[in-house]
Write an enzyme that holds these catalytic residues in place. Structure first.
Site, PDB file in Angstrom:
ATOM      1  N   HIS A 132       1.224  -1.217  -0.483  1.00 39.77           N
ATOM      2  CA  HIS A 132      -0.248  -0.342   0.151  1.00 39.77           C
ATOM      3  C   HIS A 132       0.857   1.208  -0.137  1.00 39.77           C
ATOM      4  CE1 HIS A 132      -2.560  -3.420   2.588  1.00 39.77           C
ATOM      5  NE2 HIS A 132      -2.871  -2.495   1.134  1.00 39.77           N
ATOM      6  N   CYS A 150     -15.983 -15.047  -4.600  1.00 42.96           N
ATOM      7  CA  CYS A 150     -15.479 -14.537  -4.261  1.00 42.96           C
ATOM      8  C   CYS A 150     -15.732 -13.024  -3.125  1.00 42.96           C
ATOM      9  CB  CYS A 150     -13.612 -14.300  -4.806  1.00 42.96           C
ATOM     10  SG  CYS A 150     -12.640 -14.407  -3.426  1.00 42.96           S
ATOM     11  N   LYS A 162       3.891 -12.253  -4.380  1.00 37.55           N
ATOM     12  CA  LYS A 162       3.128 -11.110  -3.906  1.00 37.55           C
ATOM     13  C   LYS A 162       2.849 -11.330  -2.295  1.00 37.55           C
ATOM     14  CE  LYS A 162      -1.007  -8.532  -4.471  1.00 37.55           C
ATOM     15  NZ  LYS A 162      -3.080  -8.384  -4.550  1.00 37.55           N
ATOM     16  N   HIS A 195      -7.245 -16.005  -4.171  1.00 36.64           N
ATOM     17  CA  HIS A 195      -6.892 -16.144  -2.575  1.00 36.64           C
ATOM     18  C   HIS A 195      -7.171 -17.578  -2.669  1.00 36.64           C
ATOM     19  CE1 HIS A 195      -8.860 -12.482  -2.370  1.00 36.64           C
ATOM     20  NE2 HIS A 195      -7.927 -12.106  -1.608  1.00 36.64           N
ATOM     21  N   CYS A 217     -11.829 -11.171  -2.670  1.00 35.83           N
ATOM     22  CA  CYS A 217     -12.241 -10.100  -3.829  1.00 35.83           C
ATOM     23  C   CYS A 217     -13.341  -9.339  -3.815  1.00 35.83           C
ATOM     24  CB  CYS A 217     -12.057 -11.169  -5.150  1.00 35.83           C
ATOM     25  SG  CYS A 217     -10.372 -11.877  -5.552  1.00 35.83           S
ATOM     26  N   CYS A 243     -10.273 -19.826  -6.336  1.00 36.57           N
ATOM     27  CA  CYS A 243     -10.405 -18.535  -6.645  1.00 36.57           C
ATOM     28  C   CYS A 243      -9.121 -18.901  -6.778  1.00 36.57           C
ATOM     29  CB  CYS A 243     -10.504 -17.523  -5.505  1.00 36.57           C
ATOM     30  SG  CYS A 243      -9.897 -15.834  -5.862  1.00 36.57           S
ATOM     31  N   LYS A 247      -0.849  -9.685   2.530  1.00 39.45           N
ATOM     32  CA  LYS A 247      -1.624  -9.822   4.402  1.00 39.45           C
ATOM     33  C   LYS A 247      -2.167 -11.818   4.324  1.00 39.45           C
ATOM     34  CE  LYS A 247      -2.181  -8.887   8.471  1.00 39.45           C
ATOM     35  NZ  LYS A 247      -0.868  -8.444   9.522  1.00 39.45           N
TER      36      LYS A 247
HETATM   37  N1  MSP Z   1     -10.382  -1.377  -1.870  1.00 42.66           N
HETATM   38  C1  MSP Z   1     -10.228  -1.940  -3.416  1.00 42.66           C
HETATM   39  C2  MSP Z   1      -9.701  -0.662  -4.536  1.00 42.66           C
HETATM   40  C3  MSP Z   1     -10.626  -0.080  -4.282  1.00 42.66           C
HETATM   41  S1  MSP Z   1     -10.185   1.215  -5.711  1.00 42.66           S
HETATM   42  C4  MSP Z   1     -12.064   2.186  -5.947  1.00 42.66           C
HETATM   43  C5  MSP Z   1      -8.502  -3.356  -3.124  1.00 42.66           C
HETATM   44  N2  MSP Z   1      -7.900  -2.755  -1.551  1.00 42.66           N
HETATM   45  S2  MSP Z   1      -6.673  -3.091  -1.158  1.00 42.66           S
HETATM   46  O1  MSP Z   1      -6.678  -2.972   0.062  1.00 42.66           O
HETATM   47  O2  MSP Z   1      -6.992  -4.878  -1.732  1.00 42.66           O
HETATM   48  O3  MSP Z   1      -5.680  -2.616  -2.319  1.00 42.66           O
HETATM   49  C6  MSP Z   1      -4.947  -2.659  -3.473  1.00 42.66           C
HETATM   50  C7  MSP Z   1      -4.028  -1.849  -4.011  1.00 42.66           C
HETATM   51  O4  MSP Z   1      -3.091  -2.068  -2.662  1.00 42.66           O
HETATM   52  C8  MSP Z   1      -3.302  -2.783  -5.145  1.00 42.66           C
HETATM   53  O5  MSP Z   1      -3.803  -1.997  -5.874  1.00 42.66           O
HETATM   54  C9  MSP Z   1      -2.226  -1.370  -4.995  1.00 42.66           C
HETATM   55  O6  MSP Z   1      -2.575  -0.465  -5.266  1.00 42.66           O
HETATM   56  C10 MSP Z   1      -1.855  -2.032  -3.537  1.00 42.66           C
HETATM   57  N3  MSP Z   1      -1.487  -3.359  -3.370  1.00 42.66           N
HETATM   58  C11 MSP Z   1      -1.175  -4.364  -2.038  1.00 42.66           C
HETATM   59  N4  MSP Z   1       0.018  -4.696  -2.057  1.00 42.66           N
HETATM   60  C12 MSP Z   1       0.568  -4.942  -3.354  1.00 42.66           C
HETATM   61  C13 MSP Z   1       1.986  -5.323  -3.768  1.00 42.66           C
HETATM   62  N5  MSP Z   1       1.933  -6.552  -3.430  1.00 42.66           N
HETATM   63  N6  MSP Z   1       2.486  -4.892  -4.320  1.00 42.66           N
HETATM   64  C14 MSP Z   1       2.165  -3.621  -4.866  1.00 42.66           C
HETATM   65  N7  MSP Z   1       0.718  -2.854  -4.962  1.00 42.66           N
HETATM   66  C15 MSP Z   1       0.095  -3.881  -4.463  1.00 42.66           C
HETATM   67  O7  MSP Z   1      -8.644  -3.382  -3.567  1.00 42.66           O
END
Ligand code: MSP
Length: 511
Positions: free
Chosen positions: A20, A125, A295, A146, A128, A143, A298
Site C-alpha cells: 500500500h 469470491c 506477491k 485466494h 475478492c 479462487c 496480508k
Molecule cells: N478496495 C480495493 C480498491 C478500490 S479502488 C476504487 C482494493 N483494496 S486493497 O486494499 O486490496 O488494495 C489494493 C491495492 O493496494 C493495489 O491495487 C495496490 O495499489 C496496493 N497493493 C497491495 N499489495 C500490493 C503489492 N504486493 N504490490 C503492489 N501493490 C500492492 O483492492
C-alpha cells in the site's frame, strides 16, 4: 485545468503493508513533480470500508465492520503521513457525504435505464468481492487468487448494463492509446473488452454492510460500485464551499496495481459514461512488490511493515528504494538485503557523500562561499537537456526512468570529483581559478540533481538545499533545474548527515 491524481482506496480488513505504501509513494512522487511544474494538483487517497472483505474480516475477529474500519482506517491515514505523501484529502467510504453521493449517482443510473433487476447465478469470491467466470477459477471451483473453495451463488440482484458499453469502450481505447499505461496493461484491458462484456451485478442481497440501494433497501450497493465512485464523490465535499468538480474532474492519472485493472479499465469508464461523466485521462498500472517471488500480501503473511522501515532508515530512504528497485509497471522483488545495499551504496555513498564532500571542500578551501565562477564545459554539457528529459519521463508516467536519468548525473558528479581531485588543486595556488570552477560546478550540479530528486526524497532535498544556501521553496520549481554555467556565489550552511549508518540490520519478517 487542475491535475487530479488518485490512489486506490484500501480495504480496512487488515493493516497497511509495504504494498500500500508503494502505491501511495508513487502517486506522491507524481503529485510533487507536477506541483514543481506549477500545476494545481489535487491528490486523493483513502479507505474502502464496505463490502464482504471487511465484513468477513470483522466476523473472524469477533468485531463489527464499523469498529474494524474505525480501527484500521486511521492506520492508513497515518501511513500517508509517515511516507510524507501530500494527499489533499483522505476519503472514507463510510463518510455520510460519500454515501449520499453514491446513492445519487446510482439512482440516476437506475432512472436512466442503466440498471435493471435480474438474477445472478455463478461463482463469487468474498475475499475478492468479485464475481468469477469459469475461466477464472482453478480446479473448477477455487479462487485463483485466494485459493479458497467458492460456492455457486444464486441471488436476485440489480445489474448494471455493462454490455451496452462494449462499443463505446472499444472506441475509447481506439481513440486513446495511452488510456492505460503501460502498454501491456492497455492490451490486457482491451482484450478483456473484446472477449465480450456481460452485465455485472451491482448489488448484494445477502449483505448488510454497505450503502442501501435507494429504491430497494433490502439490498446494498455492490462494494466495487460504491468504491469506484469515491473518486467522484470526494470532490463534492473535500473542500466545503468550493467547486472542485469543475476544477479537477476528470481524474488526470489514477494509480493502482494490476490486481484491480479490470474494475478501473472496464467497469469504471463504463459507469462514468452511463452517468454522463467524463472518464479519467489515464490509468497508471504498476506491478506487485514480491517477497521471495510471491506477491506481498496480508493473506500470504509475507509483508514488510513500512512503519518499521521508516523508523529505522527514514521516509526518504524508503521512497527512494521502492521507486529505484521496482520498475514501475513491472513486478519487482524487495528484500531487507536489497534495501540495505541501496541505502549504503547509493544513498549514503553516491548522494550523501557527494553532498557532504562537496560542501566540506567549499567550507575548507573557500571559507564556506560557493565561488562565483564559470563551471567546466564538459560538466555543463552533461547536464544539457536533463530537466527536459525528466519532464518527458514524467509525462510518459515513467517514474523509474526519471529517477534513473537523474541518478546518472549523481554518478557523473562523483566521477567529476575523482577526475578533478580538488584536494590536489587546493595545494597549488596557480590552480585557484580551476578550483573555483570545480567547486562552483559541483555546487551547481548538486543543486540541479537535488531539485530533480525533490519528488522522490523531499525532506533530504530540503535539507540539502538549505545547506547549499538556497532554503527558499521557490528554488524547488522545476524551472530551477537548469544548470547555470555561471552561478552567482552563495554562502553554504552546515549539512546534517543525510543517510547515517544504521547499525541494526533490518529484521527479516521470517525472523
Ligand atoms: N478496495 C480495493 C480498491 C478500490 S479502488 C476504487 C482494493 N483494496 S486493497 O486494499 O486490496 O488494495 C489494493 C491495492 O493496494 C493495489 O491495487 C495496490 O495499489 C496496493 N497493493 C497491495 N499489495 C500490493 C503489492 N504486493 N504490490 C503492489 N501493490 C500492492 O483492492
Amino acid at each position: 485545468m487542475g491535475y487530479y491524481v488518485t490512489t486506490p482506496i484500501y480495504y480496512v480488513n487488515a493493516e497497511p503493508h509495504l504494498g500500500h505504501a508503494y502505491t501511495t509513494i508513487a502517486t506522491d512522487v507524481l503529485a510533487r513533480h507536477m506541483r514543481q511544474r506549477g500545476e494545481e494538483v489535487f491528490f486523493l487517497t483513502g479507505t474502502d470500508e464496505h463490502g464482504e472483505p471487511v465484513a468477513q474480516a470483522a466476523e473472524r475477529l469477533g468485531t463489527t465492520p464499523r469498529e474494524l474500519a474505525d480501527l484500521n482506517s486511521p492506520r492508513f491515514r497515518n501511513l500517508v503521513a509517515r511516507v510524507n505523501a501530500t494527499a489533499d484529502f483522505f476519503i472514507r467510504t463510510s463518510d455520510a457525504e460519500h454515501e449520499d453521493g453514491v446513492r445519487r449517482v446510482v439512482q440516476g443510473l437506475y432512472d436512466s435505464g442503466h440498471i435493471y433487476a435480474g438474477t445472478y447465478e455463478g461463482w463469487y469470491c468474498p475475499r475478492c468481492a468479485d464475481f468469477k467466470t469459469e475461466g477464472e477459477l482453478i480446479d473448477g471451483n477455487r479462487c485463483a487468487i485466494h485459493k479458497i473453495v467458492l460456492v455457486r451463488e444464486k441471488e436476485d440482484n440489480y445489474f448494471f448494463r455493462l454490455s451496452a458499453f462494449q462499443e463505446p469502450l472499444e472506441r475509447l481505447y481506439a481513440e486513446r492509446p495511452a488510456f492505460v499505461v503501460p502498454q501491456h496493461r492497455y492490451n490486457e484491458a482491451l482484450s478483456f473488452i473484446r472477449q465480450g462484456l456481460t452485465d455485472v451485478s451491482m448489488s448484494r442481497a445477502s449483505l448488510t454492510w454497505g450503502v442501501p440501494v435507494p429504491w430497494d433497501e433490502r439490498q446494498v450497493i455492490y462494494v466495487w460500485i460504491d468504491a469506484l465512485l469515491n473518486y467522484y464523490t470526494a470532490l463534492s465535499y473535500a473542500r466545503p464551499g468550493q467547486d472542485l468538480e469543475s476544477r479537477f474532474w476528470p481524474p488526470t492519472v489514477q494509480v493502482m496495481a494490476k490486481d484491480i485493472l479490470k474494475f478501473h479499465a472496464v467497469i469504471w469508464p463504463a459507469l462514468l459514461m452511463a452517468a454522463e461523466l467524463e472518464v479519467p485521462e489515464r490509468l497508471l498500472i504498476h506491478g506487485y512488490l514480491l517477497m521471495d517471488e510471491e506477491k506481498m500480501s496480508k493473506s500470504l503473511g509475507n509483508v514488510i511493515d513500512p512503519f518499521q522501515v521508516i523508523d529505522m532508515y527514514g521516509t526518504d530512504a524508503l521512497r527512494y528504494y521502492l521507486l529505484r528497485e521496482v520498475t514501475l509497471g513491472q513486478d519487482g522483488s524487495v528484500s531487507p538485503e536489497g534495501f540495505e545495499t541501496r541505502y549504503a551504496s547509493e544513498l549514503a555513498n553516491e548522494y550523501g557523500n557527494l553532498a557532504s564532500r562537496s560542501l566540506a571542500m567549499i567550507a575548507k578551501y573557500r571559507d564556506g562561499e560557493v565561488p562565483s565562477a564559470e563551471a567546466g564545459a564538459e560538466l555543463i554539457a552533461d547536464f544539457d537537456g536533463l530537466a527536459d528529459r525528466v519532464r518527458e519521463r514524467f509525462d510518459a508516467l515513467d517514474l523509474t526512468g526519471a529517477l534513473d536519468d537523474v541518478w546518472q548525473l549523481v554518478r557523473r558528479l562523483n566521477r567529476y570529483v575523482q577526475e578533478q581531485a580538488p584536494w590536489a588543486l587546493a595545494k597549488d595556488p596557480a590552480e585557484a581559478k580551476r578550483l573555483d570552477s570545480v567547486l562552483c560546478g559541483l555546487a551547481e550540479g548538486l543543486r540541479v540533481v537535488s531539485v530533480l530528486l525533490y519528488p522522490f526524497m523531499p525532506d533530504t532535498v530540503a535539507r540539502l538545499m538549505a545547506a547549499l544556501g538556497r532554503p527558499d521553496s521557490n528554488e524547488l520549481a522545476l524551472e530551477r533545474a537548469r544548470f547555470d554555467p555561471t552561478p552567482s556565489g552563495h554562502t553554504i550552511a552546515e549539512l546534517p548527515q543525510l543517510f547515517p549508518r544504521v547499525e541494526r540490520p533490518l529484521a527479516s519478517p521470517a525472523a
